[in-house]
Scaffold this active site. Structure first.
Site, PDB file in Angstrom:
ATOM      1  CE  LYS A  16      -3.060   2.610   3.093  1.00 43.17           C
ATOM      2  NZ  LYS A  16      -3.699   2.626   4.437  1.00 43.17           N
ATOM      3  CG  ASP A  48      -5.594   8.391   4.631  1.00 39.06           C
ATOM      4  OD1 ASP A  48      -6.408   9.018   3.927  1.00 39.06           O
ATOM      5  OD2 ASP A  48      -5.913   7.462   5.392  1.00 39.06           O
ATOM      6  CE  LYS A 104      -6.232   9.145   8.036  1.00 38.81           C
ATOM      7  NZ  LYS A 104      -6.712   8.000   8.823  1.00 38.81           N
ATOM      8  CG  ASP A 137      -1.986   5.414   5.251  1.00 42.81           C
ATOM      9  OD1 ASP A 137      -1.921   4.408   5.974  1.00 42.81           O
ATOM     10  OD2 ASP A 137      -3.024   5.764   4.668  1.00 42.81           O
ATOM     11  CG  ASP A 167      -9.685   7.779   7.057  1.00 47.25           C
ATOM     12  OD1 ASP A 167      -8.645   7.821   6.368  1.00 47.25           O
ATOM     13  OD2 ASP A 167      -9.672   7.836   8.309  1.00 47.25           O
ATOM     14  CD  GLU A 194      -6.818   5.595   2.415  1.00 46.03           C
ATOM     15  OE1 GLU A 194      -5.662   5.284   2.758  1.00 46.03           O
ATOM     16  OE2 GLU A 194      -7.716   5.836   3.239  1.00 46.03           O
ATOM     17  NE  ARG A 197     -10.732  -1.007   4.026  1.00 43.04           N
ATOM     18  CZ  ARG A 197     -11.201  -1.193   5.268  1.00 43.04           C
ATOM     19  NH1 ARG A 197     -12.286  -1.909   5.458  1.00 43.04           N
ATOM     20  NH2 ARG A 197     -10.573  -0.670   6.304  1.00 43.04           N
TER      21      ARG A 197
END
Length: 461
Positions: A228, A233, A240, A251, A310, A312, A314
């Site tokens: 990933k 993010d 967030k 992230d 949030d 995202e 996956r």
């Protein structure tokens, strides 16, 4: 980072590891001057302590490192590394007190303790080098330390300098170093080549989303890594809070860990066909951000209802996994800083993993302790499958209720696999919240050393 050992013939001070309670025995073999100095110092062999022993001219002639008790060492991953702050700059060789079954771990911990992130400050030039202990595979340990240094550097670099473009550049540098091939699909080409969810997550950012695809090796079983690469993010339109956004430069820790693992595999020359896929994006806020309530059609054809922007990671992984799965690899591994639920479950120190491949799970559990890389198996719990099925679409990217968040995320990813002979997912943190011996605060490698230890058994290398 001094990720290499000193030459075996380098002038080096003898370093004695002293367990708590064994100091008197060691002192019996020393002359009166050394006994007087050590006794007066108050040194007891406690963990995370050290003592320089001067010679007759006042310069160091030896050093002592506290090695604590077996119980204390069990609570600290790298026991010897805790003594380094008390040692003077110089080169050392371990003269006594190191158990043979701990030599590899302690030698690795020494190298990892020397890591410094110096991109934005000069750091310190203090060098404390070690002659590799007898009986350890020094070359392999150096490869592992260098892989971790790469991973930490990538995670520690802020998004201002580690966006999708820079992550691509890091992958290209690695490919060039090891003679790997690399292809990158960028921007609108993602839609043209059927990676709609990678495009949707990254389209609002200034730097275009991309899929990085690196290959190395011509023979052997096929190992595919998917990392990933969400370089920052914000949470998207489900923004967030500031407290949660503070370390979101990490992230892309899944990408960083797979790059570190790939570097180690290539440097060690493992006989595999290696493929590394990184969906590299920023989850940003703009007029063209993807929205709560949107339904996206994935590369695999499964539709996904967006109930939280949030969640995202996956989404981008799903398209990459579906692409990787089309080649039916012998082993496919995804790594991602995916859920806060995993941290609630096991904390920051353990790397939870999911797999239906019993041979891989067993090999990982066997390899992890010796690699000083703890992992913990979590279940692909089939009765939770309905939680990721919203009804209006095939899948829900953020099931309501808050239960089993890491498990449902793993189940979501598994829906995009099925052709690979084995699949495993690691929901890692990739961050050290506070400094520990051998592990500075900041970016961290989690899982790759255990994976490296398991590969020979699982892939019959």
């Amino acid at each position: 980072m001094p990720d290499r050992f000193a030459a075996s013939d380098a002038p080096a001070l003898p370093l004695h590891l002293i367990e708590t309670g064994s100091l008197d025995t060691w002192l019996q073999g020393q002359d009166a001057r050394v006994r007087a100095w050590v006794t007066a110092s108050g040194f007891t062999g406690a963990l995370n302590t050290a003592l320089m022993v001067p010679g007759a001219d006042g310069t160091p002639e030896a050093a002592l490192a506290g090695y604590g008790t077996a119980g204390q060492r069990a609570r600290q991953r790298f026991a010897l590394a805790g003594a380094l702050p008390g040692l003077a700059p110089g080169t050392y060789h371990i003269a006594s007190g190191l158990p043979s079954d701990a030599a590899t771990t302690e030698a690795l911990g020494w190298l990892l303790a020397g890591y410094q992130f110096t991109r934005y400050s000069a750091g310190t030039a203090v060098q404390k080098t070690l002659v590799a202990p007898d009986g350890v595979d020094a070359a392999r340990i150096e490869v592992l330390a260098a892989a971790e240094a790469l991973t930490r550097d990538l995670v520690n670099t802020p998004a201002s300098d580690m966006g999708p473009e820079a992550l691509e550049a890091a992958a290209r540098d690695l490919a060039n170093t090891h003679g790997a091939s690399i292809e990158v699909i960028t921007g609108e080409a993602l839609l043209e080549q059927n990676f709609p969810m990678i495009h949707a997550v990254g389209r609002a950012a200034e730097q275009a989303p991309r899929l990085i695809d690196m290959r190395w090796g011509d023979t052997g079983p096929m190992l595919t890594l998917v990392g990933k690469g969400v370089c920052f993010d914000t949470g998207g339109l489900n923004l967030k809070p500031s407290a949660s956004m503070g370390i979101m430069k990490k992230d892309m820790g899944g990408a960083a860990n797979t790059l570190g693992l790939a570097q180690a595999i290539m440097a060690l020359g493992l006989p595999v066909r290696l493929r590394l896929l990184i969906p590299a994006v920023e989850n940003s806020v703009a007029g063209n951000s993807f929205r709560p309530g949107d339904i996206l059609t994935s590369r695999k054809g499964l539709t996904v209802e967006i109930n939280n922007t949030d969640a995202e990671g996956r989404l981008v992984l799903a398209d990459a996994l579906a692409y990787a799965d089309e080649e039916t690899p012998d082993l496919m591994i995804s790594m991602a800083t995916l859920t806060g639920a995993a941290r609630v479950a096991v904390g920051p120190d353990l790397a939870p993993f999911y797999t239906d491949a019993e041979d891989f799970a067993a090999a990982l559990s066997q390899a992890a302790p010796g690699a000083a890389d703890p992992v913990w198996r979590m279940p692909f719990h089939d009765p939770y499958e309905p939680m990721i099925e919203p009804g209006i679409a095939d899948l829900d990217n953020a099931p309501a209720g808050g239960f089993a968040g890491s498990i449902t995320a793993a189940l979501f990813l598994r829906r995009f696999t099925g052709q690979a002979a084995r699949y495993a997912h690691f929901d890692i943190y990739s961050w050290q919240p506070k400094p520990e011996p051998g592990r500075s605060k900041g970016g961290l490698m989690q899982g790759p050393r255990a994976i490296l230890g398991a590969l020979p058994q699982v892939l019959e290398l």
